[in-house]
Design an enzyme around this catalytic site. Structure first.
Site, mmCIF file in Angstrom:
data_model
loop_
_atom_site.group_PDB
_atom_site.id
_atom_site.type_symbol
_atom_site.label_atom_id
_atom_site.label_comp_id
_atom_site.label_asym_id
_atom_site.label_seq_id
_atom_site.Cartn_x
_atom_site.Cartn_y
_atom_site.Cartn_z
ATOM 1 N N TRP A 135 24.357 0.828 12.525
ATOM 2 C CA TRP A 135 23.208 1.107 13.405
ATOM 3 C C TRP A 135 23.250 0.108 14.548
ATOM 4 O O TRP A 135 23.163 -1.101 14.327
ATOM 5 C CB TRP A 135 21.889 0.953 12.641
ATOM 6 C CG TRP A 135 20.707 1.359 13.469
ATOM 7 C CD1 TRP A 135 20.224 0.722 14.585
ATOM 8 C CD2 TRP A 135 19.874 2.507 13.274
ATOM 9 N NE1 TRP A 135 19.135 1.396 15.096
ATOM 10 C CE2 TRP A 135 18.895 2.496 14.298
ATOM 11 C CE3 TRP A 135 19.850 3.538 12.330
ATOM 12 C CZ2 TRP A 135 17.911 3.479 14.402
ATOM 13 C CZ3 TRP A 135 18.865 4.502 12.440
ATOM 14 C CH2 TRP A 135 17.907 4.470 13.470
ATOM 15 N N GLU A 207 28.637 -5.244 12.779
ATOM 16 C CA GLU A 207 27.674 -6.262 12.324
ATOM 17 C C GLU A 207 28.375 -7.102 11.250
ATOM 18 O O GLU A 207 29.172 -6.558 10.488
ATOM 19 C CB GLU A 207 26.479 -5.616 11.627
ATOM 20 C CG GLU A 207 25.589 -4.766 12.464
ATOM 21 C CD GLU A 207 24.710 -3.895 11.557
ATOM 22 O OE1 GLU A 207 23.725 -4.406 11.009
ATOM 23 O OE2 GLU A 207 25.029 -2.714 11.386
ATOM 24 N N ASP A 240 27.426 -7.644 16.608
ATOM 25 C CA ASP A 240 26.001 -7.357 16.756
ATOM 26 C C ASP A 240 25.243 -8.141 15.678
ATOM 27 O O ASP A 240 25.266 -7.785 14.506
ATOM 28 C CB ASP A 240 25.798 -5.837 16.598
ATOM 29 C CG ASP A 240 24.337 -5.416 16.646
ATOM 30 O OD1 ASP A 240 23.453 -6.296 16.676
ATOM 31 O OD2 ASP A 240 24.080 -4.195 16.648
ATOM 32 N N GLN A 243 20.287 -8.636 13.275
ATOM 33 C CA GLN A 243 19.531 -8.996 12.067
ATOM 34 C C GLN A 243 20.014 -10.291 11.437
ATOM 35 O O GLN A 243 19.305 -10.879 10.621
ATOM 36 C CB GLN A 243 19.663 -7.871 11.034
ATOM 37 C CG GLN A 243 19.118 -6.567 11.537
ATOM 38 C CD GLN A 243 18.716 -5.622 10.411
ATOM 39 O OE1 GLN A 243 18.611 -6.000 9.253
ATOM 40 N NE2 GLN A 243 18.485 -4.379 10.765
ATOM 41 N N LYS A 269 16.355 -8.608 17.920
ATOM 42 C CA LYS A 269 15.316 -8.792 16.891
ATOM 43 C C LYS A 269 14.864 -10.244 16.693
ATOM 44 O O LYS A 269 13.776 -10.623 17.073
ATOM 45 C CB LYS A 269 15.824 -8.274 15.553
ATOM 46 C CG LYS A 269 15.972 -6.763 15.499
ATOM 47 C CD LYS A 269 16.331 -6.321 14.108
ATOM 48 C CE LYS A 269 16.577 -4.849 13.995
ATOM 49 N NZ LYS A 269 15.393 -4.022 13.953
ATOM 50 N N ARG A 403 16.412 -3.146 1.447
ATOM 51 C CA ARG A 403 16.869 -4.260 2.295
ATOM 52 C C ARG A 403 15.765 -5.302 2.257
ATOM 53 O O ARG A 403 14.688 -5.069 2.790
ATOM 54 C CB ARG A 403 17.091 -3.794 3.722
ATOM 55 C CG ARG A 403 18.288 -2.896 3.866
ATOM 56 C CD ARG A 403 18.534 -2.564 5.299
ATOM 57 N NE ARG A 403 17.516 -1.685 5.859
ATOM 58 C CZ ARG A 403 17.342 -1.491 7.160
ATOM 59 N NH1 ARG A 403 18.072 -2.147 8.026
ATOM 60 N NH2 ARG A 403 16.420 -0.661 7.601
#
Ligand SMILES: Cc1ncc(COP(=O)(O)O)c(C=O)c1O
Length: 431
Positions: A135, A207, A240, A243, A269, A403
């Site tokens: 994502w 990620e 990326d 998170q 984020k 998660r």
């Protein structure tokens, strides 16, 4: 359950963008908790949308916002403020050589968009490789490299997007290994990509821990080999860290423990701690090359001073309140408690992740590993009723994976409280 009146009213004027809205109306958020209108206190195991990484409404963030209101909130896109210059300096100082220049935008989608656009300009190619299950955002470029549930029904994605399987060791994507990835999927994936490529490689976007795919961790060996394969093909590596940065994995930036440095690092984020702030960082050579080719990336809120002030507060909190260390200590404790729960409940197929980004996979039984998405939803709903907000990956084929990403400021007592609710909610959902 009947919809409350406020929700019926809300749905008269709001577009529903993600299935049903949550059935609670939140009036306040502070630290590890959110508070509903009907007086309930709910422990937040998702840090909002994984953004309030140091807890909701941290005092230093509030002060930074107040300071910005006395300076400037927004400027013409080509104008700079002291806050933006200071933020780029402090951010780059925290990063190794080769991640030397930053640009500040608002969302994760945008930060990836910038990296993809710069990689295309610098490489003069256009093909972008990404992980199945990933994502990276909702804008055209980042959406085209997103292989979660968002692809169907919106027409063509940008040409040149190619995918490789993610190293999901619990469910090997090429049915080759189990529980420990030996990188065969990477070699096979790149081989397939090579056959599909039209010879115009630009970048590979990944990620360090795939979150939406269900907490799939990359090992240092995997990432090292991926970087080699990228370098051989002239693919820039975009990491990326929407998170994973700002302490979430027990280190300031996820790539630090993976021992491989990307060509582009994207932060979002967590950088804004709940406010829209994102950054793309790259090396001097790429920046110079793009500049010489006339790189343009104007958005209305690029380099805005208010979120930059907040970004400075976030760096202050990260470094001075030892957030990465807390993530490591509390993450180890939380994982131990989750592993204990796994002993008690057959439906917990796997517990994985590190720091305070953990995954709990719900299955019908451990032998078959068949995902039990329905049960996952029931547990999630019951948790919310009992005062714990949990985020479950609801994608078919990826299993029901919780998660778990509480604020890094979480205390041991709060973790115990969350585990107790989860334990009871699983019991109740199985009954
Ligand atoms: C890894 C990752 N990258 C990018 C994004 C997109 O960020 P945003 O929603 O801020 O555009 C997300 C959002 O969930 C994400 O998890």
């Amino acid at each position: 359950m009947d919809k409350p009146n406020w929700l019926k009213e809300a749905e008269e004027t709001l577009i529903r963008y993600c299935g049903e809205f949550s059935p609670i109306l939140v009036e306040k958020a502070q630290g590890s908790f959110i508070y509903t209108r009907d007086g309930k206190r709910i422990l937040d195991f998702t840090s909002g949308q994984m953004c309030s990484v140091f807890g909701h409404n941290h005092q230093k963030i509030i002060e930074a916002m107040k300071m910005a209101t006395e300076e400037s909130i927004h400027l013409l896109s080509t104008m700079l403020s002291p806050a933006v210059i200071e933020l780029s300096k402090q951010l780059v100082d925290m990063l190794p050589e080769g991640l030397d220049k930053a640009i500040f935008v608002n969302t994760g989608s945008e930060s990836n968009e910038v990296a993809i656009r710069m990689a295309k300009l610098a490489s003069e190619g256009f093909e972008i490789v990404g992980f199945l299950g990933s994502w990276h955002g909702m804008t055209a470029g980042s959406q085209s490299s997103t292989y979660s549930q968002t692809r169907k029904g919106y027409g063509p994605v940008i040409p040149g997007n190619l995918s490789i399987p993610a190293p999901y060791a619990y469910r090997c994507p090429i049915k080759h290994c189990q529980n420990k990835c030996d990188n065969s999927c990477l070699e096979m994936g790149m081989g397939m990509v090579d056959q599909q490529s039209v010879g115009a490689y630009a970048a590979c976007i990944i990620e360090p821990v795939l979150s939406a795919a269900g907490i799939v961790e990359l090992s240092p060996e995997y990432l090292k080999r991926l970087k080699e394969l990228c370098d051989e093909r002239g693919l820039y590596l975009i990491l990326d860290e929407a998170q994973t940065a700002f302490g979430r994995l027990g280190v300031n930036f996820g790539f630090e423990s993976l021992e491989t440095q990307p060509d582009f690092l994207t932060l979002s984020k967590t950088l804004g701690g709940g406010l829209p702030l994102a950054a793309t960082v790259t090396n001097k050579e790429i920046e110079e090359d793009c500049f010489s080719k006339g790189f343009i990336n104007i958005t209305s809120h690029i380099s805005d001073p208010l979120p930059a002030r907040v970004g400075l507060a976030m760096i202050d909190i990260l470094l001075n309140e030892k957030m990465a260390e807390n993530a490591e200590t509390q993450g180890n404790y939380l994982k131990k408690q989750l592993l204990q729960l796994q002993q008690e409940y057959e439906c917990i197929g796997d517990v994985r992740g590190r720091g305070l980004l953990l995954g709990v996979e719900i299955v019908r039984d451990r032998e078959s590993r068949e995902p039990d998405i329905e049960l996952g939803h029931r547990i999630s709903d019951t948790c919310l009723e009992m005062g714990l907000s949990m985020n479950i990956v609801r994608v078919k084929g990826m299993g029901g994976v919780f998660r778990i990403a509480p604020p890094l400021s979480i205390s041991r007592e709060e973790i115990d409280m969350g585990i107790e609710i989860l334990r009871k909610a699983i019991g109740k959902s199985l009954a």
